[in-house]
Enzyme design. Structure first.
Site, PDB file in Angstrom:
ATOM      1  N   ARG A  36     -52.014 -30.210 129.372  1.00 19.62           N
ATOM      2  CA  ARG A  36     -51.170 -29.002 129.403  1.00 19.62           C
ATOM      3  C   ARG A  36     -51.989 -27.728 129.572  1.00 19.62           C
ATOM      4  O   ARG A  36     -51.441 -26.661 129.847  1.00 19.62           O
ATOM      5  CB  ARG A  36     -50.295 -28.915 128.150  1.00 19.62           C
ATOM      6  CG  ARG A  36     -51.072 -28.682 126.862  1.00 19.62           C
ATOM      7  CD  ARG A  36     -50.132 -28.493 125.683  1.00 19.62           C
ATOM      8  NE  ARG A  36     -50.880 -28.254 124.440  1.00 19.62           N
ATOM      9  CZ  ARG A  36     -50.314 -27.807 123.336  1.00 19.62           C
ATOM     10  NH1 ARG A  36     -49.003 -27.578 123.297  1.00 19.62           N
ATOM     11  NH2 ARG A  36     -51.039 -27.592 122.245  1.00 19.62           N
ATOM     12  N   HIS A  74     -42.881 -32.404 126.324  1.00 25.80           N
ATOM     13  CA  HIS A  74     -42.516 -31.601 125.144  1.00 25.80           C
ATOM     14  C   HIS A  74     -41.499 -30.498 125.511  1.00 25.80           C
ATOM     15  O   HIS A  74     -41.807 -29.302 125.424  1.00 25.80           O
ATOM     16  CB  HIS A  74     -43.822 -30.980 124.619  1.00 25.80           C
ATOM     17  CG  HIS A  74     -43.763 -30.379 123.253  1.00 25.80           C
ATOM     18  ND1 HIS A  74     -42.930 -29.330 122.916  1.00 25.80           N
ATOM     19  CD2 HIS A  74     -44.449 -30.668 122.127  1.00 25.80           C
ATOM     20  CE1 HIS A  74     -43.121 -28.994 121.655  1.00 25.80           C
ATOM     21  NE2 HIS A  74     -44.023 -29.789 121.159  1.00 25.80           N
ATOM     22  N   ASP A 102     -38.846 -31.437 112.346  1.00 29.47           N
ATOM     23  CA  ASP A 102     -39.999 -31.885 113.141  1.00 29.47           C
ATOM     24  C   ASP A 102     -40.099 -33.394 112.953  1.00 29.47           C
ATOM     25  O   ASP A 102     -40.743 -33.876 112.023  1.00 29.47           O
ATOM     26  CB  ASP A 102     -41.262 -31.181 112.657  1.00 29.47           C
ATOM     27  CG  ASP A 102     -42.430 -31.420 113.607  1.00 29.47           C
ATOM     28  OD1 ASP A 102     -43.452 -30.723 113.465  1.00 29.47           O
ATOM     29  OD2 ASP A 102     -42.317 -32.302 114.489  1.00 29.47           O
ATOM     30  N   GLU A 133     -38.214 -34.228 122.999  1.00 27.77           N
ATOM     31  CA  GLU A 133     -39.442 -34.612 123.707  1.00 27.77           C
ATOM     32  C   GLU A 133     -39.549 -36.132 123.880  1.00 27.77           C
ATOM     33  O   GLU A 133     -39.944 -36.826 122.935  1.00 27.77           O
ATOM     34  CB  GLU A 133     -40.642 -34.112 122.916  1.00 27.77           C
ATOM     35  CG  GLU A 133     -40.516 -32.680 122.422  1.00 27.77           C
ATOM     36  CD  GLU A 133     -41.480 -32.346 121.312  1.00 27.77           C
ATOM     37  OE1 GLU A 133     -42.535 -33.014 121.194  1.00 27.77           O
ATOM     38  OE2 GLU A 133     -41.177 -31.419 120.529  1.00 27.77           O
TER      39      GLU A 133
END
Ligand code: TA6
Length: 276
Positions: free
Chosen positions: A80, A146, A191, A250
């Site tokens: 990324r 993501h 999360d 994701e």
């Protein structure tokens, strides 16, 4: 957004039709505007830093060859933060490729080619991830696309399709829990790594009155994340109030075993967004 090179994809009859944008930096999708909604469906922070090697906050960071801290590299690996090259492209699709630099090989001694293809069709964006093992020995990796989806109001958004799954709660040292709810809703930081997630997950944007159907193939897991107030405040490339307008879903290899890819072999996985 800096002067980083990006590819603009279009499909359908201009000035209408669907549109998407992908930066070569990180093969990073940062926009998807289907004609069906006429709205931006992807979230990018107003404070995002478009300066390598920082990853753009928002869009679809390509987490590879490592998800989160599941290995020796920095968070989410180096893809990324890397410059991809255009390998192939038409008006409605592009393929971007990355091979590890000498520096990458020092940190992660595996020769590979990572190809990201982004293709537009009416009401649909398809993102394909291909990993080719160019080395002479097997390689292992974890990964994720993501994706930051834009929502009008996160307190009126639901993620559907996860009931009954085991998830690792990143907020409780990745302890295992079972999802009891048909809809995951948001009233605080979430999360979670859902293991063995189904290949179809719905994101309902109640306030906007539309949904995104996410179809994944090849990714066994799915991560759901919203930073909420405190985590949002701790991120300098993320506005304090922006947690209210995004949900990350994701497709990932994160809760299951890492992928083990033999020399010369290729692994491929796909995520597809459709408006509904
Ligand atoms: O996918 C969820 C997560 O692993 C969270 O724990 C949070 O760290 C998020 O990714 C963002 O990570 P980043 O390195 O982009 O700030």
């Amino acid at each position: 957004d800096g002067d980083l090179p990006k590819v603009v994809l279009r499909c359908g009859d201009e000035p209408g039709g669907d549109k998407a944008e992908v930066y070569l930096h990180g093969a990073h999708v940062t926009s998807w505007i289907p004609e069906a909604t006429g709205k931006e469906m992807i979230f990018v922070s107003k404070d995002a830093i478009f300066k390598p090697p920082k990853a753009i906050r928002g869009g679809v960071p390509v987490c590879f060859p490592q998800f989160s801290d599941m290995g020796p590299l920095g968070a989410h690996g180096f893809a990324r933060n890397s410059a991809f090259e255009v390998q192939d492209g038409e008006s409605d699709q592009v393929t971007l490729a990355l091979r590890p630099s000498e520096e990458d090989l020092e940190r992660w001694p595996q020769k590979f080619e990572l190809r990201i293809t982004v293709a537009l069709s009416p009401g649909c964006l398809t993102q394909t991830m291909e990993v080719q093992n160019m080395g002479s020995s097997a390689m292992e990796f974890t990964c994720a696309l993501h994706t930051y989806f834009r929502v009008e109001d996160v307190t009126n958004a639901q993620v559907k399709g996860l009931r009954g799954l085991t998830y690792l709660d990143n907020l409780q040292s990745r302890e295992r829990f079972t999802e009891a709810n048909a809809c995951v809703e948001f009233s605080g930081e979430v999360d979670r790594i859902y293991c063995g997630a189904p290949d179809t997950i719905d994101l309902v944007d109640g306030a906007a009155g539309h949904s995104v159907v996410i179809e994944k193939t090849g990714f066994p897991d799915a991560v759901v994340w919203n930073p909420w107030v405190d985590k949002a405040a701790s991120l300098k490339d993320f506005g304090d109030e922006e947690y209210k307008e995004m949900v990350c879903i994701e497709p990932a290899v994160a809760g299951s075993d890492p992928i083990s890819l033999d020399a010369g072999k290729m692994w491929t996985a796909v995520q597809k967004f459709m408006t509904r």
